[in-house]
Structure formats: C-alpha cells, structure tokens
Motif scaffolding. Structure first.
Motif, PDB file in Angstrom:
ATOM      1  N   GLY A 113       0.811  -1.215   0.000  1.00 21.18           N
ATOM      2  CA  GLY A 113       0.000   0.000   0.000  1.00 21.18           C
ATOM      3  C   GLY A 113       0.844   1.264   0.000  1.00 21.18           C
ATOM      4  O   GLY A 113       0.524   2.240  -0.682  1.00 21.18           O
ATOM      5  N   SER A 117       0.963   4.118  -2.988  1.00 17.08           N
ATOM      6  CA  SER A 117       0.752   5.544  -2.683  1.00 17.08           C
ATOM      7  C   SER A 117       1.908   6.395  -3.172  1.00 17.08           C
ATOM      8  O   SER A 117       1.704   7.500  -3.669  1.00 17.08           O
ATOM      9  N   ARG A 153     -10.358  -5.623   2.991  1.00 21.73           N
ATOM     10  CA  ARG A 153     -10.070  -4.318   3.596  1.00 21.73           C
ATOM     11  C   ARG A 153      -9.019  -3.561   2.790  1.00 21.73           C
ATOM     12  O   ARG A 153      -9.132  -2.367   2.545  1.00 21.73           O
ATOM     13  N   PHE A 154      -7.973  -4.279   2.380  1.00 22.11           N
ATOM     14  CA  PHE A 154      -6.900  -3.663   1.587  1.00 22.11           C
ATOM     15  C   PHE A 154      -7.466  -3.128   0.278  1.00 22.11           C
ATOM     16  O   PHE A 154      -7.248  -1.983  -0.107  1.00 22.11           O
ATOM     17  N   HIS A 156     -10.535  -2.469  -0.433  1.00 21.22           N
ATOM     18  CA  HIS A 156     -11.505  -1.410  -0.145  1.00 21.22           C
ATOM     19  C   HIS A 156     -10.811  -0.054  -0.096  1.00 21.22           C
ATOM     20  O   HIS A 156     -11.278   0.920  -0.679  1.00 21.22           O
ATOM     21  N   VAL A 157      -9.660  -0.023   0.576  1.00 27.76           N
ATOM     22  CA  VAL A 157      -8.918   1.232   0.670  1.00 27.76           C
ATOM     23  C   VAL A 157      -8.416   1.661  -0.702  1.00 27.76           C
ATOM     24  O   VAL A 157      -8.591   2.814  -1.113  1.00 27.76           O
ATOM     25  N   PHE A 158      -7.808   0.738  -1.456  1.00 30.17           N
ATOM     26  CA  PHE A 158      -7.167   1.167  -2.697  1.00 30.17           C
ATOM     27  C   PHE A 158      -8.119   1.337  -3.861  1.00 30.17           C
ATOM     28  O   PHE A 158      -7.867   2.172  -4.733  1.00 30.17           O
ATOM     29  N   ARG A 161      -9.034   4.806  -3.234  1.00 26.85           N
ATOM     30  CA  ARG A 161      -8.007   5.764  -3.647  1.00 26.85           C
ATOM     31  C   ARG A 161      -8.031   5.968  -5.162  1.00 26.85           C
ATOM     32  O   ARG A 161      -7.802   7.063  -5.662  1.00 26.85           O
TER      33      ARG A 161
END
Lengths: 233, 389
Positions: A113, A117, A153-154, A156-158, A161
């Motif tokens: 992650g 980023s 979860r991972f 979901h975040v990316f 983004r």
C-alpha cells in the motif's frame, strides 16, 4: 468522450470507454494470458501519454521492465511504476529504484500500500500526469497469503483511492482458485468485470458493467502487446 | 525512559516512554509509518537497551538490512537486537533466529513465544510488534485478547511495547477500542490528501502519563537518515539588498537562485537539512514592484525570516511594511540582523530599540556571506513554528 480505454477498439465502440474512477476485475481461468492482457492495457495507457502502476506478485520488476523495453522507449518506461512483491521474498535485498519499488513479500499489504501511494504521488502530483491506472497481478496470489477479510479491507482502501484520484484500477483474479463466496465478496468492490474464458482452443473475452449491457463474447489473440479481436464468435 | 528515536516526539511525550507503558502507532494506509518502529528499535539499541522485533511479513535478514538503508549499522549491537521470526514458517522456510513461531496463524503459539521473550529479559526491554498483521493472520478478537495480556505483563515488570497498526477499515468498534482503550499512548501517522497523499504527519493523540499535545508535525522520510521533521515553506523576505539571497544560499543544502544583474527577480529557493529537520525556504525579491505578489507568496508559508541590512536603518520602515504584507496570516517570524561584519552595523539591541520590536521576537545577528548565525536562526524559527501549531 473516452475517459480511459483498455486499448481494444472493438470493445470501446460498444462500451464508450472506461469512466475515470472505475475499478474492474479481470476474471478468468488460469492459462488464459491475463497477465499479457494487463501488459497490453499498460502499453496502450503509456502510449496515450499516461502512467501505470503495476503490483506484481509473480514476475520481478526487472523482468517486466525488460519485457517492455522491446516496445517502449525509456521516457515511456519511466511512466510505469512496478511494485515488486517477488524479489525480496526470495531473500534478495535490494533498494527501491525509480521504476521499481519493492515490498517485503506478498504478505506485506501495508508495504504494498505504501509503494502504491508513493507511485501515485510521483505520477499524479509531482509529474502532473493527468491519467493513471493501477493494476494488481494478481489478487489471487495475494489471497494465498492472507484471508478474504484482510484482502477485502486492503482492496476497499485502494479501490477508494483509485476513485479519489480519478484513475482506473484493474485487478486480476483467477477463476477456479477461490470459492464463489470469496469471488462474490470481491465483486462488491468491482462494478465492472472483464471476463475471459477458453474453450481449450481459443480464448474469448467480454466486458460486463460498462455501458448498459455486456459486450458479446469476442474471440481474441495476443500478439506481443496487441490484443487482436478475431471476427466471428 | 524508552526513546521513540525521534527527539521532537520524545519531547511531546514528556521526554520519552516511561517504564511499563505501551504505545501504538496508528498508521493510515499508504503512509510510510513503519519506519517509526525502526527508529525506536535502533535508538534504544544505541542506548544499550534490549530491543526485540516480531516480524510477520518480512524475512528477518531483509528486515535487518532496512537499518542499513537508513545508514545505521547494527552489527555492534547484535546481542541487543533480537528477532521473533513469525515469517519463515509462513512461507515454509527454516529460521536461524533465537525465537521462532512455528505456526504464525495460531495466536496461542505467538503468545507463548512473546511471553517467553518477555520473561527471558529484565525490565530493560523494548518489544515492537506489527499489530494489524497479527490481527489479520490470527483473528481480531483473539489477537486483542493476547495483547491485553502482554500489556499487563510489561506494565507489571516495567518493560515496554510499541505496536505498529495499519488502520485498515476494520469494524469501527475495533478501531475505537484500539485508538482509545488498549494502549497508554497513541500516535497517529497520516497523510494530507488532495487527490493523492502528498504530505505526511504524525500527531500524539493520547498519552496517559503526560499532557497530550495533539500537535501535528509534518515529516518526510529520507534515506539515509530516516524520519525528518518537515516544514514545507518558510519565507525569507526583507528590503532590497539586505542579503536575502545570501541567507538562502548559506542555509541551504541545495539552492536555486534566480537573479539578473545581481538582483533577485523571482524566487530564490533552497532546501535545508539540519539536525533532523528539513525545510523548503523561499526568498522574495526586495523591490517594491514585486510587492503585490508578496502577500500571495506568503500563503501556505509557516514562518518568516525578515532579513535586515544592519547598516541601513532607513530601510527598516520598508521592512516593517513588507512584514505586514507577508504576515497577513499572523505567522511566526524572527528578524535577521545581517551584515554584522560591516562598519556601522547596529547591534540587535539597538535594532530592537529603534525598530520597536516586541520583546518576544528574537533578533539574530548574522553574517550571511560567512554562514554565521544562520543555523541558530533556523533552529529558533523552527521552534516557534512547532510551538505555534
């Protein structure tokens, strides 16, 4: 007006292109050349003047860059960012370079992650490249090292983004490696699916979720970086 | 006291981490925060404290080499640094480490090994742990239950644990428990975001042994070096020919000057790296025709150096006016009494009298062309900027 394109004109004609912020699952059985489809999409994106971030769990960053050097000039290759999850897990220590950053292993979602980023910041903010795509090849390999909730979860975040950045995301999933429940959990994050299938002799592709209805199945072949649609069904 | 390895953070924690306390780094995804753990491990090793790290997603040898990428040698401290290897078994490799977790998906196994490591050590011990990685592997509730046990154990024995936690979207009750109940101190590490994360900060959210400051500090990670406090914009302004460009050049590790006919016509830019702090400084041109943009230039600035030619008191009115323009946002500033080497240079006290400078504004004497006084001035302004936030 096309926001993004997967570089297959016959598909773009039907779907009208890919709107920015779209996350797409690239789903199909093993041995259907999904990683070559990813490379085709990246190639096409770079040729348009845009940038691409590729999380690779099976090929090393060096191998991928070398493969692309046959088709892309150095300036073009500088717009590719590879998050290499392989090299360090083989026990080889190596420092981040401009084009390849290294995660400790496919287990290290935190590290993966961070590298994603960092590439986003480099391409979008510092170099002000208007469009970026994120590819993960493959989500299935990541899932081998963790469980579905953690991976969800991972992602979901990316996927979030990607939307925030006005980018698009393409995530490779091997059909047959996971149970239906896991696939359905993942599908919550991907409104669009790029599906491939094989009848043993030939490969077919179609896209669902972009445009008002699925594209019909189309026969295709991969020639280097080109995806060639063959006529007939 | 255990150090975090970052002196500003130790300051905010009242000097460091007292015996028996546990700390959590609450790290938003995508922001490079695991480096804070490496800072803590290394600086405690240096201080002669036994430091243990539980590795779950990184090969132990590769983890050791992380220190090298920061320019830190750990061979001399080899007996002080120990790894609990919960990674090798995950990928089916054998391990040469002192503590090995054979079944990392079983919290009972991890718990036994952690307790053994704690028991094998005296009170002078720091253990660092990747909390979310363990939760992801062993289950959220099971892990938090074990953690409560570890925290109690170190609390009784005066040892310390620092946890690193990636704040993935776990259920909100879980995040709340972690942020508010389970640990003595919580330090948030996050990103400042527009379309993408473009700046990083840390902030003490909670510390039950000292008054939590809640101050937010921007940082960058440099290699070699590690975590550097970062100030994205400091303005260097003042009348024509006061020595602003010389000041920027003297302070900077790298600088870019934009001048024509020996005078600045755009912005001088410099990057400063000094004593764990990093800043980008921007020098403005002094002529009046550039005044309209002075107000604009000072937006997003966090502090101001007002540079005066100490031999020209007749320019002080002009300096006052420029300061008013630049300070429309009420920024902290200090006055640089430059050209102290020249005849007729007024001393800082004389300047304070004639210029009616408030007592709490420092006036630093400098000779920019000889780099004298510039770093003292820098440290002073950074102090004020940090306090101000």
């Amino acid at each position: 007006m096309l926001d993004y394109s997967l570089g297959i004109p016959e598909v773009d004609e039907i779907t009208g292109g890919v709107p920015k912020g779209t996350n797409i699952m690239l789903l199909g059985p093993p041995l259907t050349g999904k990683h070559l489809l990813i490379r085709h999409i990246i190639y096409h994106t770079i040729k348009e003047g845009d940038s691409a971030v590729l999380v690779s769990t099976r090929d090393t960053g060096d191998e991928i860059i070398e493969w692309f050097s046959e088709y892309l000039e150095e300036e073009e290759r500088s717009r590719i960012g590879i998050v290499d999850c392989v090299t360090k897990s083989l026990g080889k220590n190596i420092h981040d370079k401009d084009v390849v950053k290294y995660a400790s292993s496919p287990v290290d979602l935190t590290g993966i992650g961070i590298k994603i980023s960092q590439f986003f910041e480099e391409f979008i903010r510092r170099r002000q490249i208007p469009k970026t795509i994120l590819c993960i090849d493959s989500v299935s390999t990541l899932l081998m090292y963790t469980n579905i909730q953690t991976l969800f979860r991972f992602l979901h975040v990316f996927t979030g983004r990607v939307k925030l950045a006005g980018a698009i995301g393409i995530y490779v999933v091997d059909e047959g490696m996971h149970d239906d429940k896991s696939i359905n959990t993942l599908k919550q994050l991907f409104p669009a699916v790029f599906e491939v299938r094989t009848d043993g002799e030939e490969n077919h592709l179609r896209i669902l979720g972009l445009g008002s209805k699925p594209t019909p199945w189309k026969r295709y072949e991969i020639d280097g970086v080109e995806v060639v649609i063959k006529s007939g069904e | 006291m255990v150090t975090t390895g970052i002196s500003k953070l130790d300051d905010y924690l009242g000097g460091g981490i007292p015996p028996g306390k546990t700390v959590l780094y609450y790290n938003h995804p995508g922001v490079e925060g695991d480096i804070f753990i490496i800072h803590a491990l290394y600086h405690n090793m240096l201080a002669g404290r036994k430091s243990i790290y539980l590795t779950l997603s990184s090969d132990p040898q590769i983890f050791r080499e992380e220190f090298m990428s920061l320019g830190w040698k750990i061979e001399e401290h080899a007996e002080k640094f120990i790894l609990i290897d919960a990674y090798s078994s995950l990928i089916g490799a054998t391990s040469g480490e002192e503590y090995v977790v054979d079944n990392p998906e079983d919290i009972g196994n991890i718990d036994r090994i952690v307790r053994r490591a704690l028991d094998d050590s005296d009170e002078n011990l720091l253990l660092c742990c990747p909390l979310s990685a363990i939760m992801d592997l062993c289950g959220v509730e099971e892990t938090l239950k074990a953690v409560v046990g570890w925290n109690k154990r170190v609390g009784d024995r005066g040892q310390n644990i620092i946890y690193h936690f990636t704040a993935w979207p776990y259920p909100s009750e879980v995040l709340e428990r972690i942020k508010e109940e389970l640990f003595n101190a919580v330090i948030e590490i996050g990103g400042i975001r527009e379309r993408v994360i473009f700046g990083q900060y840390f902030a003490v959210v909670k510390a039950d042994w000292t008054r939590a400051t809640g101050k937010t500090v921007l940082f960058k990670v440099v290699r070699p070096g590690g975590v550097r406090l970062y100030i994205p914009k400091i303005l260097v302004t003042g009348p024509f020919n006061a020595g602003k460009s010389s000041f920027v050049r003297a302070l900077s590790t790298k600088s870019v000057s934009v001048d024509r006919n020996n005078t600045t016509v755009a912005l001088d830019y410099g990057h400063v790296d000094h004593k764990g702090m990093s800043a980008d400084i921007f020098g403005t041109p002094g002529q009046e025709r550039f005044d309209p943009i002075l107000r604009m230039l000072s937006s997003e600035a966090m502090g101001i150096f007002l540079v005066l030619d100490s031999t020209r008191p007749r320019d002080f009115e002009r300096a006052k006016k420029m300061l008013e323009m630049a300070r429309s946002y009420g920024l902290p500033y200090i006055i640089i009494a430059n050209k102290q080497d020249l005849d007729g240079a007024l001393s800082p006290d004389e300047i304070r009298r004639r210029f009616n400078v408030p007592d709490d504004v420092p006036i630093v004497p400098t000779i920019a062309t000889e780099k004298k006084g510039v770093f003292e001035a820098f440290e002073l302004l950074v102090e004020r900027i940090m306090e101000d936030k």
